[in-house]
Design an enzyme around this catalytic site. Structure first.
Site, PDB file in Angstrom:
ATOM      1  N   LYS A  30       0.844  -1.195   0.000  1.00  0.00           N
ATOM      2  CA  LYS A  30       0.000   0.000   0.000  1.00  0.00           C
ATOM      3  C   LYS A  30       0.880   1.247   0.000  1.00  0.00           C
ATOM      4  O   LYS A  30       1.421   1.665   1.013  1.00  0.00           O
ATOM      5  CB  LYS A  30      -0.929   0.043   1.215  1.00  0.00           C
ATOM      6  CG  LYS A  30      -2.078   0.979   0.946  1.00  0.00           C
ATOM      7  CD  LYS A  30      -2.406   1.992   2.004  1.00  0.00           C
ATOM      8  CE  LYS A  30      -1.666   3.186   2.328  1.00  0.00           C
ATOM      9  NZ  LYS A  30      -1.762   4.353   1.483  1.00  0.00           N
ATOM     10  N   GLU A  63       9.237   2.584  10.865  1.00  0.00           N
ATOM     11  CA  GLU A  63      10.286   3.598  10.688  1.00  0.00           C
ATOM     12  C   GLU A  63       9.577   4.934  10.639  1.00  0.00           C
ATOM     13  O   GLU A  63       8.712   5.148   9.780  1.00  0.00           O
ATOM     14  CB  GLU A  63      11.062   3.376   9.380  1.00  0.00           C
ATOM     15  CG  GLU A  63      12.022   2.216   9.416  1.00  0.00           C
ATOM     16  CD  GLU A  63      13.124   2.358  10.454  1.00  0.00           C
ATOM     17  OE1 GLU A  63      13.384   3.488  10.924  1.00  0.00           O
ATOM     18  OE2 GLU A  63      13.717   1.332  10.807  1.00  0.00           O
ATOM     19  N   CYS A 104      13.710  11.451   6.278  1.00  0.00           N
ATOM     20  CA  CYS A 104      13.678  11.246   7.729  1.00  0.00           C
ATOM     21  C   CYS A 104      15.082  11.339   8.312  1.00  0.00           C
ATOM     22  O   CYS A 104      15.242  11.538   9.510  1.00  0.00           O
ATOM     23  CB  CYS A 104      13.001   9.939   8.095  1.00  0.00           C
ATOM     24  SG  CYS A 104      13.606   8.556   7.166  1.00  0.00           S
ATOM     25  N   GLU A 123       9.535  17.490  13.972  1.00  0.00           N
ATOM     26  CA  GLU A 123      10.016  17.235  12.607  1.00  0.00           C
ATOM     27  C   GLU A 123       9.234  18.127  11.632  1.00  0.00           C
ATOM     28  O   GLU A 123       8.008  18.070  11.579  1.00  0.00           O
ATOM     29  CB  GLU A 123       9.813  15.764  12.241  1.00  0.00           C
ATOM     30  CG  GLU A 123      10.458  15.427  10.910  1.00  0.00           C
ATOM     31  CD  GLU A 123      10.330  13.955  10.550  1.00  0.00           C
ATOM     32  OE1 GLU A 123       9.231  13.409  10.692  1.00  0.00           O
ATOM     33  OE2 GLU A 123      11.347  13.377  10.112  1.00  0.00           O
TER      34      GLU A 123
HETATM   35  P1  ADP Z   1       3.393  11.236   5.543  1.00  0.00           P
HETATM   36  O1  ADP Z   1       3.004  12.485   6.229  1.00  0.00           O
HETATM   37  O2  ADP Z   1       4.850  11.073   5.335  1.00  0.00           O
HETATM   38  O3  ADP Z   1       2.564  10.911   4.340  1.00  0.00           O
HETATM   39  P2  ADP Z   1       1.834   9.273   6.960  1.00  0.00           P
HETATM   40  O4  ADP Z   1       2.185   8.548   8.205  1.00  0.00           O
HETATM   41  O5  ADP Z   1       0.639  10.133   6.944  1.00  0.00           O
HETATM   42  O6  ADP Z   1       3.145  10.087   6.606  1.00  0.00           O
HETATM   43  O7  ADP Z   1       1.709   8.254   5.748  1.00  0.00           O
HETATM   44  C1  ADP Z   1       2.587   7.162   5.549  1.00  0.00           C
HETATM   45  C2  ADP Z   1       1.792   5.993   4.996  1.00  0.00           C
HETATM   46  O8  ADP Z   1       0.854   5.571   5.979  1.00  0.00           O
HETATM   47  C3  ADP Z   1       0.968   6.329   3.745  1.00  0.00           C
HETATM   48  O9  ADP Z   1       0.952   5.213   2.872  1.00  0.00           O
HETATM   49  C4  ADP Z   1      -0.400   6.585   4.325  1.00  0.00           C
HETATM   50  O10 ADP Z   1      -1.449   6.397   3.397  1.00  0.00           O
HETATM   51  C5  ADP Z   1      -0.451   5.545   5.434  1.00  0.00           C
HETATM   52  N1  ADP Z   1      -1.427   5.856   6.482  1.00  0.00           N
HETATM   53  C6  ADP Z   1      -1.882   7.072   6.868  1.00  0.00           C
HETATM   54  N2  ADP Z   1      -2.809   6.951   7.848  1.00  0.00           N
HETATM   55  C7  ADP Z   1      -2.948   5.630   8.097  1.00  0.00           C
HETATM   56  C8  ADP Z   1      -3.749   4.853   8.996  1.00  0.00           C
HETATM   57  N3  ADP Z   1      -4.585   5.426   9.850  1.00  0.00           N
HETATM   58  N4  ADP Z   1      -3.631   3.508   8.973  1.00  0.00           N
HETATM   59  C9  ADP Z   1      -2.751   2.915   8.136  1.00  0.00           C
HETATM   60  N5  ADP Z   1      -1.979   3.573   7.258  1.00  0.00           N
HETATM   61  C10 ADP Z   1      -2.054   4.929   7.228  1.00  0.00           C
END
Ligand code: ADP
Length: 488
Positions: A176, A257, A291, A390
């Protein structure tokens, strides 16, 4: 196998499938440039992908090793031979410069090659038992179905360093990607599934699945579904924490991570040119969206003013422009939301009393894009929010300190622990720093960002949770140890 042309679909159970919704990926250097149209999957797509992966798991976990080696090796070769094209796509979609994009694509190819080799290095141990006549075998088995949730900032390399070991150690995959970078995810997945089908035919349908979609729907379905055996995530601390809580509820094997607030210490005895190069590269390249970026520049008092002056001179030479243009050093910020976050920290810094020594301006280029010049703050203190949170943009703050002891105390005074760097010509200071730093990775006279692919990557404290990624250490997460006692 049919490949959708107009709308790029998900790949589930050996087939390309369109979902109910679609959306467009847009070039952050030029928002009138649409990179492509992609399916936005939902919970149901995630469930189907998990079912397909479960069904494929028994055969895939025992699949022919020569073929598995061939698969990963061929994927690596194809990525390497198409590195220019894939790197261009990456830079167009994510906004890092073309050399950085091509470099990342090349790295993704190398990662697949490395894990092809790992297939041939699978091994166990045979040890004598305490009890005479009994043998003890220690072997590794695949974890099962691995869900891989990735961020937008390394849209080829991070998926590669999760997918390649997952497959190499015999796991089936549900991938995903982040919603901002579907084109990179789709292109990588297309290479994987075409080679998979060519080598294994229909027998491996379900071994690899791509489900594009939102984190709250697809991502959440992955962490809450009983069919997933292991979940590897790279992204924000807030989401990582929520995944860890949900994972604990059902004892799901998890690897996270997350962020960093990486310090670069510059001591009085540093080579000034080395220090400035490390700071500029570490803080601002890839638009600071790493990161491992250096966001806290901790500088001792004798060299402080010379360092700041040299930083500003160097920063004046940095070209902020379209990621694909030759000569660009700093591409755009990835999207409007991230730009707004970066800009909000300019206001926060000002209200906290930091001095904006250089940059931090919206830059007008030939196209509409999210351009921001790199910013350097001085006269900052460790408690300021710009030194604790961050930002994930082209921003760094200088903290003036007395000596090494002060510097290392401040470097370690953070909830994060991914990477830390020091610039010094003293062997003694370098050795002390390697020992004293509370991080997973330390750099001496090198930028905090920029790591090899064949050695472990990861941090401590709030930056990482679970076993290390990359290199042969990746097997700690993607395989499970079994101890067998045998009385012949
Ligand atoms: P960034 O701000 O770097 O996009 P996120 O943590 O929001 O960091 O996103 C990293 C990944 O986690 C993406 O693939 C995002 O779609 C997914 N993601 C965001 N929210 C959720 C959630 N509640 N459950 C599982 N995956 C999530």
């Amino acid at each position: 196998m049919s490949v959708a042309t107009a709308v790029h679909g998900n790949y589930i159970g050996g087939e390309w499938r369109d979902g109910a919704e679609t959306y467009r990926s847009v070039n952050p250097s030029n928002t009138s440039d649409v990179v492509g149209e992609y399916t936005r999957g939902d919970r149901d797509d995630a469930k189907k992908a998990i079912e397909a992966a479960r069904a494929a798991s028994p055969a895939w976990s025992r699949s022919n090793l020569q073929q598995r080696f061939d698969l990963l090796d061929r994927i690596g070769s194809e990525i390497l031979s198409r590195a220019q094209e894939l790197g261009t796509l990456l830079s167009r979609e994510e906004g890092k410069t073309l050399p950085e994009g091509v470099g990342e694509a090349t790295r993704a190819g190398h990662i697949f090659k490395f894990f092809a080799g790992e297939v041939l290095r699978l091994s166990g141990e045979l040890v004598p038992s305490m009890r005479p006549g009994i043998g003890v075998e220690i072997t590794r088995e695949p974890a099962g179905v691995a869900a891989l949730i990735t961020p937008w900032n390394f849209p080829l390399a991070i998926p590669a360093w999760k997918i390649a070991p997952a497959l190499a150690y015999g796991n089936c995959v549900v991938f995903k990607p982040a919603e901002l970078v579907p084109a990179c995810a789709w292109a990588l997945s297309e290479i994987i599934v075409r080679n998979l089908a060519e080598i294994y035919g229909a027998s491996a349908a379900g071994a690899f699945n791509l489900v594009m979609g939102s984190g709250s729907r697809v991502g959440d379905a992955l962490v809450t579904s009983a069919g997933v055996d292991a979940l590897s995530f790279t992204g924000s601390v807030a989401v990582g924490k929520s995944l860890a809580v949900k994972a604990a509820d059902r004892f799901l094997r998890i690897q996270l991570e997350m962020g960093g607030k990486n310090p670069l210490i510059v001591l009085d005895d540093a080579d000034l040119d080395v220090a400035v190069n490390c700071a500029v590269q570490g803080a601002y390249y890839s638009t600071g969206q790493r990161c491992t970026a250096s966001s806290r520049l901790i500088v001792t008092q004798e060299i402080h003013d010379r360092f700041v002056a040299a930083m500003i001179e160097k920063m004046k030479t940095l070209v902020v422009d379209d990621a694909l243009k030759p000569g660009t050093h700093i591409g755009p910020v990835v999207d409007e939301r991230q730009l707004a976050q970066d800009v909000s920290y300019l206001e926060i810094a000002e209200s906290e009393g930091a001095r904006r020594a250089h940059g931090g301006e919206r830059v007008a280029c030939g196209t509409e894009g999210y351009y921001l010049s790199p910013v350097l703050w001085t006269e900052t203190t460790p408690e300021m929010r710009i030194n604790r949170e961050e930002i994930f943009g082209p921003a760094a703050a200088v903290i003036r300190v007395k000596d090494y002891d002060d510097a290392i105390a401040i470097a370690n005074d953070t909830e994060f622990g991914l990477c830390a760097g020091i610039c010094t010509t003293s062997l003694r200071n370098a050795a002390r720093f390697k020992r004293d730093s509370e991080t997973g990775m330390v750099m001496v006279n090198l930028p905090t960002a920029g790591v090899d692919y064949h050695v472990p990557f990861g941090g401590r404290k709030g930056s990482s949770y679970g076993p290390r990624e990359q290199g042969s250490y990746a097997r700690e997460f993607y395989s499970i140890v079994k101890t067998a006692y045998i009385l012949p």
